[in-house]
Enzyme design. Structure first.
Site, PDB file in Angstrom:
ATOM      1  N   CYS A 186       4.908   4.686   9.442  1.00  0.00           N
ATOM      2  CA  CYS A 186       5.646   3.996   8.381  1.00  0.00           C
ATOM      3  C   CYS A 186       7.136   4.315   8.326  1.00  0.00           C
ATOM      4  CB  CYS A 186       5.014   4.312   7.021  1.00  0.00           C
ATOM      5  SG  CYS A 186       3.357   3.633   6.808  1.00  0.00           S
ATOM      6  N   GLY A 190       8.069  11.274  11.128  1.00  0.00           N
ATOM      7  CA  GLY A 190       7.586  10.217  12.024  1.00  0.00           C
ATOM      8  C   GLY A 190       6.402   9.508  11.409  1.00  0.00           C
ATOM      9  N   GLU A 195       0.841  -1.199   0.000  1.00  0.00           N
ATOM     10  CA  GLU A 195       0.000   0.000   0.000  1.00  0.00           C
ATOM     11  C   GLU A 195       0.876   1.249   0.000  1.00  0.00           C
ATOM     12  OE1 GLU A 195      -0.097   2.139   2.701  1.00  0.00           O
ATOM     13  OE2 GLU A 195       1.086   0.961   4.109  1.00  0.00           O
TER      14      GLU A 195
END
Length: 431
Positions: free
Chosen positions: A258, A255, A149
C-alpha cells in the site's frame, strides 16, 4: 440485520478478507477470481495468504453455506444485490495507479448486473474513480459507492471485524446507507460522505502514516549524530495523545502493498490539479535514503567494502506476520548490498522460494554461518529467540545490525557480538 447477497470480485488480501468476514456476519457471499487454480484451492479450504484467522473464516463460511468461490466475475454477480470490486491497482508508469483491472471488470459486468445493484469500489483508487466506474457501467439503476479498506497485513481479519471507522462515500445517499448497513453488526463509527472524499481518505491516511515512518527514521539518524537514543525519544513522544505510539519505530524503510504505491499516486493526483506535494515527495525520498543508510552501516561493519563480503540476512517479508514481499524494504536493501558485490544468504520463516541475488535457506543458523556481518531486516519473534552464542560461534565476523531495534542487547553482548541498531546512543561492544 438484513442478510444481503454479495459478490466480491478479486480474492487477494482485501477481497478474500472482505468476503470471508462479510460471510461471518451472516451475509451470503460469492467470491470470484480469474485464477482457476486459486479458485480450486479456495474451494478446498486452502488459503495461501498468511493471515491469522482467515483460513478458519473461509472454512466456517463454506461449511455454513454462506461463502462460495467461482471463476470469473460474471458467475458471481448473477443474483447479487451488492458487488465489491477488490481488484489490484498497482503502481503504473510515472507512479499513477493502474486502473486497468477495475475498468475491465466494470465493462465486463455492465450487461449482467441485476437491476438495482450497488457496485462498491473497495480497492484503493484515485479520486474520480467511482464516477469513472459509473460511466463505464452506464446504467442509471446501478449506483457506485466508495468504501475504502483500512486493513493491515497480519491483522486484516481483526481490523475488518474491529474497525476504527467505516468510511462510505457516494453521490447517492441511499446507496451509501445501503452499504453502511452491511457492517451494522460491527458497531463501528460510520462516516458517510461523497465519493470523491471517501476516495481521498485512504490516500490521505496512508500518506500520513508514511510521513510518520519517514519522520521517525530521520529522527533516528539525528539521534545517532547527537548522542540521543531513539527508543527513549519515541517513548517520550508517544505518550502525547496528539501523536500516539503507533508508527514510531525506526526501520530499514517502509514498504508493502500500500504505502509505496499510494504515496506515488498521491503525488500524481496532486500534479494533475497543479499542486506540487513536496511533503509527500520528501517522504518518498527519505525512505529511499533510509535504505541506502542501512547499506552504509553494513559496509562500515565489514571494513569499508562489500565486495566479496558474506552477509547473513534475517527477514525478507516487508513486516513480520506476513509472507508478502511486495515492495519489501528488506529486498530493497538486499538488492543494494548485492549490487556492491556482497554474497547474501537469507532466511525468513515464511519465505522459502528462491530469490534473485541471494541464497534463501530454511534455517536461520545456516544464514549466519561464516557471515562477516548479520543484518536483521524483519522483526520476526523467532529471531529474538535465537541462541546468540551459537550464532557467534557460526559467524566469521562479530557485527549484527538490527534495523528494527528488535533484539535483546544483553543477550548479544553476552555472546560477544557487537549489536548495532538504528538511532541508538551507544552500540554494545563485543566482549
Amino acid at each position: 440485520m438484513f442478510v444481503r447477497r454479495i459478490a466480491v470480485v478479486g480474492t487477494g488480501y482485501v477481497g478474500l478478507t472482505t468476503g470471508a468476514c462479510l460471510a461471518s456476519l451472516g451475509h451470503r457471499v460469492v467470491c470470484a477470481d480469474v485464477d482457476t487454480l486459486k479458485v480450486a484451492r479456495l474451494r478446498a479450504g486452502q488459503v495461501d495468504i498468511l493471515e491469522p484467522g482467515l483460513t478458519e473464516l473461509v472454512t466456517e463460511g463454506q461449511a455454513a453455506g454462506r461463502l462460495e468461490f467461482v471463476e470469473g466475475a460474471r458467475a458471481a454477480v448473477a443474483d447479487a444485490e451488492v458487488v465489491f470490486l477488490c481488484l489490484p491497482t498497482p503502481m503504473g508508469l510515472g507512479g499513477a495507479a493502474d486502473l486497468s483491472a477495475v475498468e475491465s471488470v466494470a465493462r465486463d459486468l455492465r450487461e449482467v448486473l441485476p437491476y438495482g445493484t450497488v457496485v462498491v469500489c473497495k480497492s484503493t483508487v484515485p479520486v474520480g474513480t467511482s464516477t469513472r466506474v459509473a460511466d463505464l457501467v452506464g446504467r442509471e439503476d446501478v449506483a457506485v459507492v466508495s468504501n475504502p479498506e483500512f486493513l493491515r497485513e497480519g491483522s486484516a481479519v481483526r481490523d475488518f471485524l474491529h474497525p476504527d471507522r467505516i468510511v462510505v462515500g457516494s453521490d447517492s445517499p441511499q446507496a451509501a446507507e445501503r452499504v453502511a448497513a452491511l457492517f451494522a453488526k460491527l458497531g463501528a463509527p460510520t462516516v458517510l460522505m461523497d465519493a470523491a472524499s471517501a476516495e481521498m481518505v485512504k490516500y490521505a491516511a496512508n500518506c500520513f502514516l508514511a510521513m510518520k515512518l519517514s519522520y521517525v527514521n530521520a529522527i533516528a539518524e539525528l539521534c545517532e549524530l547527537v548522542g540521543a537514543d531513539v527508543s527513549a525519544v519515541t517513548d517520550g513522544m508517544g505518550h502525547d495523545r496528539r501523536i500516539g505510539q503507533s508508527f514510531l519505530r525506526p526501520g530499514p524503510g517502509w514498504g508493502g502493498s500500500c504505502l509505496p504505491k499510494d504515496t506515488h499516486a498521491m503525488v500524481r493526483i496532486a500534479e494533475s490539479v497543479g499542486v506540487d506535494f513536496d511533503l509527500v515527495r520528501s517522504t518518498i525520498d527519505t525512505n529511499r535514503r533510509q535504505q541506502r543508510r542501512v547499506v552504509d552501516k553494513v559496509r562500515d561493519a565489514v571494513g569499508g567494502t562489500l565486495a566479496g563480503a558474506r552477509i547473513g540476512i534475517l527477514g525478507l517479508a516487508f513486516k513480520a506476520g506476513t509472507n508478502d514481499l511486495r515492495d519489501s524494504p528488506a529486498l530493497a536493501v538486499a538488492e543494494l548490498l548485492a549490487f556492491e558485490g556482497a554474497e547474501l544468504v537469507a532466511h525468513d520463516p515464511e519465505i522459502g522460494r528462491p530469490l534473485v541475488g541471494m541464497t534463501v535457506v530454511d534455517d536461520a543458523y545456516l544464514a549466519v554461518r561464516d557471515a562477516d556481518a548479520v543484518v536483521l531486516l524483519t522483526e520476526w519473534p523467532e529471531f529474538r529467540a535465537l541462541d546468540w552464542g551459537r550464532v557467534a560461534d557460526l559467524m566469521s565476523g562479530v557485527v549484527v545490525l538490527d534495523t528494527r531495534n528488535h533484539l535483546d542487547a544483553d543477550a548479544l553482548h553476552r555472546a560477544g557480538l557487537a549489536l548495532r541498531g538504528l538511532g541508538r546512543r551507544q552500540p554494545a561492544a563485543a566482549g
